[in-house]
Design an enzyme around this catalytic site. Structure first.
Site, PDB file in Angstrom:
ATOM      1  N   THR A  51      41.210  44.074  47.975  1.00 56.77           N
ATOM      2  CA  THR A  51      40.456  43.133  48.798  1.00 56.77           C
ATOM      3  C   THR A  51      40.451  41.731  48.212  1.00 56.77           C
ATOM      4  O   THR A  51      40.686  41.539  47.011  1.00 56.77           O
ATOM      5  CB  THR A  51      38.995  43.629  48.954  1.00 56.77           C
ATOM      6  OG1 THR A  51      38.237  42.694  49.724  1.00 56.77           O
ATOM      7  CG2 THR A  51      38.327  43.805  47.597  1.00 56.77           C
ATOM      8  N   GLY A  52      40.173  40.772  49.049  1.00 54.04           N
ATOM      9  CA  GLY A  52      39.959  39.415  48.576  1.00 54.04           C
ATOM     10  C   GLY A  52      38.564  39.222  48.018  1.00 54.04           C
ATOM     11  O   GLY A  52      38.290  38.237  47.337  1.00 54.04           O
ATOM     12  N   ASP A  87      42.507  47.478  52.508  1.00 54.81           N
ATOM     13  CA  ASP A  87      41.788  46.219  52.671  1.00 54.81           C
ATOM     14  C   ASP A  87      40.399  46.552  53.223  1.00 54.81           C
ATOM     15  O   ASP A  87      40.212  47.617  53.845  1.00 54.81           O
ATOM     16  CB  ASP A  87      42.563  45.325  53.642  1.00 54.81           C
ATOM     17  CG  ASP A  87      41.765  44.111  54.067  1.00 54.81           C
ATOM     18  OD1 ASP A  87      41.273  43.390  53.192  1.00 54.81           O
ATOM     19  OD2 ASP A  87      41.619  43.901  55.294  1.00 54.81           O
ATOM     20  N   LYS A 145      47.886  40.665  46.617  1.00 58.70           N
ATOM     21  CA  LYS A 145      47.432  42.056  46.545  1.00 58.70           C
ATOM     22  C   LYS A 145      48.531  43.020  46.110  1.00 58.70           C
ATOM     23  O   LYS A 145      48.264  44.020  45.439  1.00 58.70           O
ATOM     24  CB  LYS A 145      46.867  42.493  47.901  1.00 58.70           C
ATOM     25  CG  LYS A 145      45.561  41.836  48.285  1.00 58.70           C
ATOM     26  CD  LYS A 145      45.055  42.399  49.605  1.00 58.70           C
ATOM     27  CE  LYS A 145      43.737  41.786  50.024  1.00 58.70           C
ATOM     28  NZ  LYS A 145      43.223  42.389  51.270  1.00 58.70           N
TER      29      LYS A 145
END
Length: 270
Positions: free
Chosen positions: A44-45, A10, A196
């Site tokens: 990751t977002g 992340d 994810k």
């Protein structure tokens, strides 16, 4: 070397320090494990445009997971394919309809590298304007023509819980939604069933790496499925309580080289 592992990172609050940089120690350790034959990837977002600089900084050679799993591709290999799971446009328009009822300050739709803002907001534009992208302003019901990769609802703190409740009661079958922390009270929405872990599993399968040799680092609620999936799901010392609860291990914080310390102990010490 030890059996090949997949290391999923992340970004915010995990790989990145609070000033949004990667420490020299962490870079050195990630470089070493890559040289030893392990695979390092980002999960990751963020959209790709806002994570590309870190991908290049770490000299990665792997696919990348963006938008919390809604978009997975290989930046260096077009032949790898593209996994893209956008939101149904009709569900998005339904959500826009409740904006007045819940005093929503803005709604941001992302269609790959094109951003649509329901209302003009210079601060939000500056916050999201990372990389090369185009921006359209105006009522999303009129301007948004394609299924967006993600939807962001910018509200005030007192309404976030109400909006989350509304989404859970009316849209649970078509969307996933999570709340961000600082600097903005934001609810992020992606297609139902997307997270994810879905993206990380695709990459692990591609390399033939079993779940038991997947190492994932995270700190927030959008990391929960990934931490549960990974054989070594590792929460950062600064992680939320739920991330620490579902993780198999807890390392030091993002300000204390938590990733580097954990990988040194697991992969680099004989």
């Amino acid at each position: 070397m030890k059996d090949k592992h997949l290391i999923a990172l992340d970004l915010d609050g995990t790989l990145l320090k609070d000033d949004k940089t990667i420490s020299e120690k962490t870079k050195a350790v990630l470089n070493q494990v890559q040289n030893d034959g392990h695979v390092v990837m980002i999960s990751t977002g963020r959209p790709y445009r806002a994570s590309e600089m870190y991908y290049k900084e770490l000299n990665l050679q792997s696919p990348i997971v963006n938008f919390n799993g809604a978009f997975v591709h290989h930046p260096l290999d077009a032949g790898w394919g593209v996994y893209h799971q956008p939101l149904p446009l009709e569900a998005v328009k339904d959500i826009i309809e409740i904006s007045d009822q819940y005093s929503i300050q803005n709604i941001i739709a992302e269609v790959m590298d094109h951003i649509y803002l329901h209302y003009h907001d210079e601060k939000l534009i500056d916050f999201f304007k990372l990389g090369n992208l185009s921006v359209t302003y105006g009522d999303l019901r009129n301007f948004l023509k394609n299924d967006p990769t993600s939807l962001l609802i910018h509200s005030d703190e007192k309404n976030v819980e109400k909006i989350n409740s509304y989404l859970a009661e009316t849209k649970a079958e078509v969307i996933e939604h999570r709340s961000w922390g600082a600097p903005y009270p934001v609810i992020e929405i992606v297609k139902h069933g997307i997270n994810k872990a879905i993206g990380v599993k695709k990459v692990a399968d591609y390399y033939g790496i079993p779940q038991s040799r997947v190492i994932a680092f995270g700190d927030e609620d959008n990391d929960l499925e990934m931490l549960e999936f990974a054989g070594h799901g590792v929460a950062m010392g600064n992680a939320i309580d739920m991330a620490k609860h579902v993780a198999k291990d807890v390392t030091l914080s993002n300000e204390e080289d938590g990733i580097a310390v954990y990988l040194e102990d697991l992969l680099l010490k004989s």
